[in-house]
Design a protein around this motif. Structure first.
Motif, mmCIF file in Angstrom:
data_model
loop_
_atom_site.group_PDB
_atom_site.id
_atom_site.type_symbol
_atom_site.label_atom_id
_atom_site.label_comp_id
_atom_site.label_asym_id
_atom_site.label_seq_id
_atom_site.Cartn_x
_atom_site.Cartn_y
_atom_site.Cartn_z
ATOM 1 N N GLU A 54 0.856 -1.194 0.000
ATOM 2 C CA GLU A 54 0.000 0.000 0.000
ATOM 3 C C GLU A 54 0.884 1.233 0.000
ATOM 4 N N LEU A 55 0.556 2.173 -0.853
ATOM 5 C CA LEU A 55 1.279 3.435 -0.907
ATOM 6 C C LEU A 55 0.372 4.521 -0.343
ATOM 7 N N HIS A 56 0.795 5.085 0.793
ATOM 8 C CA HIS A 56 0.041 6.129 1.484
ATOM 9 C C HIS A 56 0.749 7.476 1.333
ATOM 10 N N GLN A 57 -0.008 8.521 1.521
ATOM 11 C CA GLN A 57 0.547 9.871 1.602
ATOM 12 C C GLN A 57 1.627 9.888 2.683
ATOM 13 N N TYR A 58 2.755 10.507 2.380
ATOM 14 C CA TYR A 58 3.823 10.621 3.369
ATOM 15 C C TYR A 58 3.494 11.757 4.335
ATOM 16 N N VAL A 59 3.535 11.463 5.609
ATOM 17 C CA VAL A 59 3.268 12.462 6.646
ATOM 18 C C VAL A 59 4.586 12.763 7.345
ATOM 19 N N GLU A 60 5.019 14.015 7.270
ATOM 20 C CA GLU A 60 6.309 14.400 7.851
ATOM 21 C C GLU A 60 6.250 14.618 9.352
ATOM 22 N N GLU A 61 5.059 14.788 9.891
ATOM 23 C CA GLU A 61 4.927 15.092 11.315
ATOM 24 C C GLU A 61 5.268 13.880 12.175
ATOM 25 N N ALA A 62 5.874 14.137 13.310
ATOM 26 C CA ALA A 62 6.165 13.076 14.271
ATOM 27 C C ALA A 62 4.887 12.668 14.983
ATOM 28 N N ALA A 63 4.850 11.415 15.401
ATOM 29 C CA ALA A 63 3.736 10.940 16.219
ATOM 30 C C ALA A 63 3.854 11.534 17.622
ATOM 31 N N CYS A 64 2.763 11.551 18.327
ATOM 32 C CA CYS A 64 2.770 12.083 19.697
ATOM 33 C C CYS A 64 3.620 11.233 20.639
ATOM 34 N N SER A 65 3.795 9.969 20.297
ATOM 35 C CA SER A 65 4.570 9.063 21.138
ATOM 36 C C SER A 65 5.216 8.000 20.253
ATOM 37 N N VAL A 66 6.407 7.543 20.619
ATOM 38 C CA VAL A 66 7.058 6.488 19.842
ATOM 39 C C VAL A 66 6.474 5.116 20.172
ATOM 40 N N GLY A 67 5.898 4.969 21.327
ATOM 41 C CA GLY A 67 5.233 3.723 21.725
ATOM 42 C C GLY A 67 3.776 4.001 22.022
ATOM 43 N N PRO A 68 3.013 2.980 22.346
ATOM 44 C CA PRO A 68 1.584 3.185 22.567
ATOM 45 C C PRO A 68 1.270 4.130 23.724
ATOM 46 N N VAL A 69 2.084 4.088 24.776
ATOM 47 C CA VAL A 69 1.811 4.887 25.979
ATOM 48 C C VAL A 69 2.542 6.223 25.902
ATOM 49 N N LEU A 70 1.810 7.297 26.144
ATOM 50 C CA LEU A 70 2.412 8.628 26.195
ATOM 51 C C LEU A 70 3.187 8.764 27.499
ATOM 52 N N ARG A 71 4.469 9.090 27.381
ATOM 53 C CA ARG A 71 5.320 9.193 28.563
ATOM 54 C C ARG A 71 5.895 10.587 28.764
ATOM 55 N N ALA A 72 5.913 11.401 27.719
ATOM 56 C CA ALA A 72 6.481 12.751 27.804
ATOM 57 C C ALA A 72 5.362 13.772 27.716
ATOM 58 N N ASP A 73 5.548 14.888 28.392
ATOM 59 C CA ASP A 73 4.536 15.937 28.399
ATOM 60 C C ASP A 73 4.250 16.411 26.982
ATOM 61 N N LEU A 74 3.002 16.642 26.708
ATOM 62 C CA LEU A 74 2.551 17.075 25.394
ATOM 63 C C LEU A 74 1.372 18.007 25.625
ATOM 64 N N ASP A 75 1.423 19.200 25.064
ATOM 65 C CA ASP A 75 0.365 20.184 25.279
ATOM 66 C C ASP A 75 -0.059 20.788 23.943
#
Length: 194
Positions: free
Chosen positions: A52-73
Motif C-alpha cells: 500500500e502506498l500512502h501519503q507521506y506524513v512528515e509530522e512526528a507521532a505524539c509518542s514512539v510507543g503506545p503509551v504517552l510518557r512525555a509531556d505534550l500540550d
C-alpha cells in the motif's frame, strides 16, 4: 509511505487485510488521515503480498510507543480537529467491527474487576486510537487497519487510558470529549451501559 503485508494465500482477506482500503473509501478527504494512493496485491509460492502506498506524513507521532510518557500540550485547534474527525468517523455506517460485546465481557471484569456492561450504543471508531497513532501538529490519525463498530466513545476512552502518565494530557482528553463524563444507565438485564 509504503506498507507491505504477507500472508498465506488462503488467509489473504479479513478485517486487517482490507482495513486501509475500506478506510480510504470512507474517510479520505473527510478526516485527517494519510490518503491511500494505491494498493497492489500479488501471489507467489503460496503467499499473498500486499503493498500500500500512502501519503507521506512528515509530522512526528505524539509518542514512539503506545503509551504517552512525555509531556505534550497541543493547542486548542489540535483538539478541535481531533474531535471533529472522530465525530465524522462516528457518523459513518459500516459493516466492520472493531470491538465485540464478547471482548467487553471478557476484558472488563478481568482488568477492572467489575461486571461488564451490556453495550447498546455502537458507532464507527478508529479502533486503535492512542498517542502513537496521532501526529503532533495536524493531528493526522494513523493506522486504520482495524477500524469498525465499537461502543460509543471508545476512541475517546482509549486515548486517556494510554495517557495516564501525563495527567495534563489525559485531563484535556476528558475535557474535549464530553461522552467520557456521561452517567451509565441500568438496562433490563441489570448490567450497566452508556
Amino acid at each position: 509511505m509504503a506498507t507491505v503485508a504477507l500472508r498465506p494465500e488462503g488467509k489473504a482477506s479479513g478485517k486487517i487485510w482490507e482495513g486501509n482500503r475500506a478506510a480510504s473509501g470512507l474517510f479520505d478527504g473527510h478526516a485527517r488521515k494519510p490518503v491511500l494512493h494505491e494498493t497492489v496485491e500479488a501471489t507467489s509460492d503460496g503467499y499473498a503480498h500486499q503493498a500500500e502506498l500512502h501519503q507521506y506524513v512528515e509530522e512526528a507521532a505524539c509518542s514512539v510507543g503506545p503509551v504517552l510518557r512525555a509531556d505534550l500540550d497541543p493547542p486548542a485547534q489540535w483538539w478541535s480537529s481531533l474531535r471533529r474527525d472522530l465525530e465524522y468517523v462516528g457518523s459513518i455506517a459500516t459493516y466492520r467491527v472493531a470491538v465485540r460485546q464478547e471482548w467487553v465481557d471478557r476484558n472488563v471484569p478481568h482488568f477492572l474487576g467489575v461486571p461488564s456492561p451490556l453495550i447498546t450504543e455502537w458507532a464507527t471508531a478508529h479502533g486503535d486510537l492512542r498517542p502513537a497513532n496521532l501526529t503532533r501538529t495536524t493531528p493526522y490519525l494513523l493506522d486504520w487497519e482495524g477500524f469498525g463498530l465499537a461502543p460509543v466513545g471508545y476512541d475517546a476512552a482509549m486515548l486517556p487510558a494510554y495517557s495516564l502518565l501525563v495527567p495534563r494530557f489525559a485531563q484535556r482528553v476528558r475535557n474535549t470529549f464530553p461522552v467520557l463524563g456521561t452517567e451509565a444507565r441500568t438496562c433490563r438485564t441489570g448490567r450497566r451501559h452508556h
